[in-house]
Design a protein around this motif. Structure first.
Motif, PDB file in Angstrom:
ATOM      1  N   PRO A  38       0.820  -1.229   0.000  1.00  0.00           N
ATOM      2  CA  PRO A  38       0.000   0.000   0.000  1.00  0.00           C
ATOM      3  C   PRO A  38       0.843   1.263   0.000  1.00  0.00           C
ATOM      4  O   PRO A  38       0.415   2.295  -0.521  1.00  0.00           O
ATOM      5  CB  PRO A  38      -0.813  -0.127   1.295  1.00  0.00           C
ATOM      6  CG  PRO A  38      -0.037  -1.056   2.158  1.00  0.00           C
ATOM      7  CD  PRO A  38       0.611  -2.025   1.209  1.00  0.00           C
ATOM      8  N   TYR A  96      -4.394  -3.663   5.328  1.00  0.00           N
ATOM      9  CA  TYR A  96      -3.894  -2.453   4.686  1.00  0.00           C
ATOM     10  C   TYR A  96      -4.585  -1.191   5.197  1.00  0.00           C
ATOM     11  O   TYR A  96      -4.008  -0.100   5.167  1.00  0.00           O
ATOM     12  CB  TYR A  96      -4.063  -2.558   3.169  1.00  0.00           C
ATOM     13  CG  TYR A  96      -3.058  -3.451   2.482  1.00  0.00           C
ATOM     14  CD1 TYR A  96      -2.075  -4.117   3.211  1.00  0.00           C
ATOM     15  CD2 TYR A  96      -3.080  -3.627   1.102  1.00  0.00           C
ATOM     16  CE1 TYR A  96      -1.154  -4.936   2.588  1.00  0.00           C
ATOM     17  CE2 TYR A  96      -2.152  -4.448   0.463  1.00  0.00           C
ATOM     18  CZ  TYR A  96      -1.199  -5.096   1.211  1.00  0.00           C
ATOM     19  OH  TYR A  96      -0.279  -5.904   0.591  1.00  0.00           O
ATOM     20  N   TYR A 121      -8.728   1.084   0.949  1.00  0.00           N
ATOM     21  CA  TYR A 121      -8.774  -0.365   0.874  1.00  0.00           C
ATOM     22  C   TYR A 121     -10.022  -0.876   1.602  1.00  0.00           C
ATOM     23  O   TYR A 121     -10.484  -0.259   2.561  1.00  0.00           O
ATOM     24  CB  TYR A 121      -7.524  -0.991   1.494  1.00  0.00           C
ATOM     25  CG  TYR A 121      -6.270  -0.713   0.715  1.00  0.00           C
ATOM     26  CD1 TYR A 121      -5.885  -1.519  -0.340  1.00  0.00           C
ATOM     27  CD2 TYR A 121      -5.467   0.388   1.034  1.00  0.00           C
ATOM     28  CE1 TYR A 121      -4.730  -1.243  -1.068  1.00  0.00           C
ATOM     29  CE2 TYR A 121      -4.312   0.667   0.311  1.00  0.00           C
ATOM     30  CZ  TYR A 121      -3.948  -0.154  -0.736  1.00  0.00           C
ATOM     31  OH  TYR A 121      -2.819   0.111  -1.450  1.00  0.00           O
ATOM     32  N   CYS A 155     -11.244  -3.692   3.945  1.00  0.00           N
ATOM     33  CA  CYS A 155     -10.681  -4.696   4.841  1.00  0.00           C
ATOM     34  C   CYS A 155     -11.780  -5.351   5.675  1.00  0.00           C
ATOM     35  O   CYS A 155     -12.527  -4.643   6.359  1.00  0.00           O
ATOM     36  CB  CYS A 155      -9.653  -4.059   5.771  1.00  0.00           C
ATOM     37  SG  CYS A 155      -8.337  -3.191   4.900  1.00  0.00           S
TER      38      CYS A 155
END
Length: 201
Positions: free
Chosen positions: A53, A169, A176, A178
């Protein structure tokens, strides 16, 4: 004579310690070296890989933070397969749920408290997935939980090495999606092992 007995006693103690560690399969020193080697590889990935990332979003990488390796948190848990497994939707940081298949339960005792975690399976990738939060979350560790990569050989036990717990991340930057830990995986103990909160300096 008493001095000789003392020397013999010390030798016996050393032999016993060596026997115990050989029985366990790994000394604290070799275990620490193994964990640090894996952490070095993780740091190198975050710093250099195009899939990192930090590299993807051109963010300055300040290094990861970890608890010292501690074999207390390398746990051989009891495993119970999930009867009639169902598809489970996990909420994500971006709001769009992700689907996993229920795989089974890991049951263990830590700090005199019994804990139970549900293990899920990413069927598309053929890997087991474990997201958890604990008493350190949102303080010493990332508030959205941490992940563990697992393998299972079909036996009635499964290895949970929390020293290898890592951040999603989302702990480093936005953008992102998650998965968040399911409610079953909110542990009532502190897991002071693995990766800590990442903070840019």
């Amino acid at each position: 004579m008493s001095r000789n007995k003392g020397i013999i006693g010390a030798v016996v103690v050393v032999v016993i310690i060596i026997f115990i560690y050989s029985f366990q399969g790994q000394s604290p020193e070799s275990y620490k070296a193994e964990i640090e080697k894996k952490r070095d590889a993780q740091e190198s990935f975050m710093r250099n890989s195009n899939e990192s990332p930090f590299v993807e979003q051109n963010i300055k990488f300040e290094g990861l933070k970890f608890y010292p390796p501690n074999q207390k948190y390398k746990i051989r848990a009891r495993f119970t397969a999930k009867e009639n497994p169902e598809v489970r939707e996990l909420a994500t940081s971006e709001g769009e749920p992700e689907e996993y298949l229920e795989y089974g339960y890991a049951i263990f005792t830590l700090d005199n408290k019994e804990q139970q975690l549900i293990i899920l399976e990413n069927v598309q990738e053929g890997v087991l997935f474990l997201a958890f939060a604990d008493e350190t979350s949102a303080d010493e560790t990332y508030g959205g939980g941490r992940y563990l990569e697992l393998k299972h050989d079909g036996s009635k036990s499964i290895l949970l090495d929390f020293n290898l717990a890592y951040n999603p991340y989302c702990a480093y930057t936005a953008g992102y999606s998650c998965p968040l830990p399911p409610k079953e995986n909110l542990l009532t103990v502190a897991i002071r092992a693995g990766e800590k909160t990442y903070k840019e300096l």
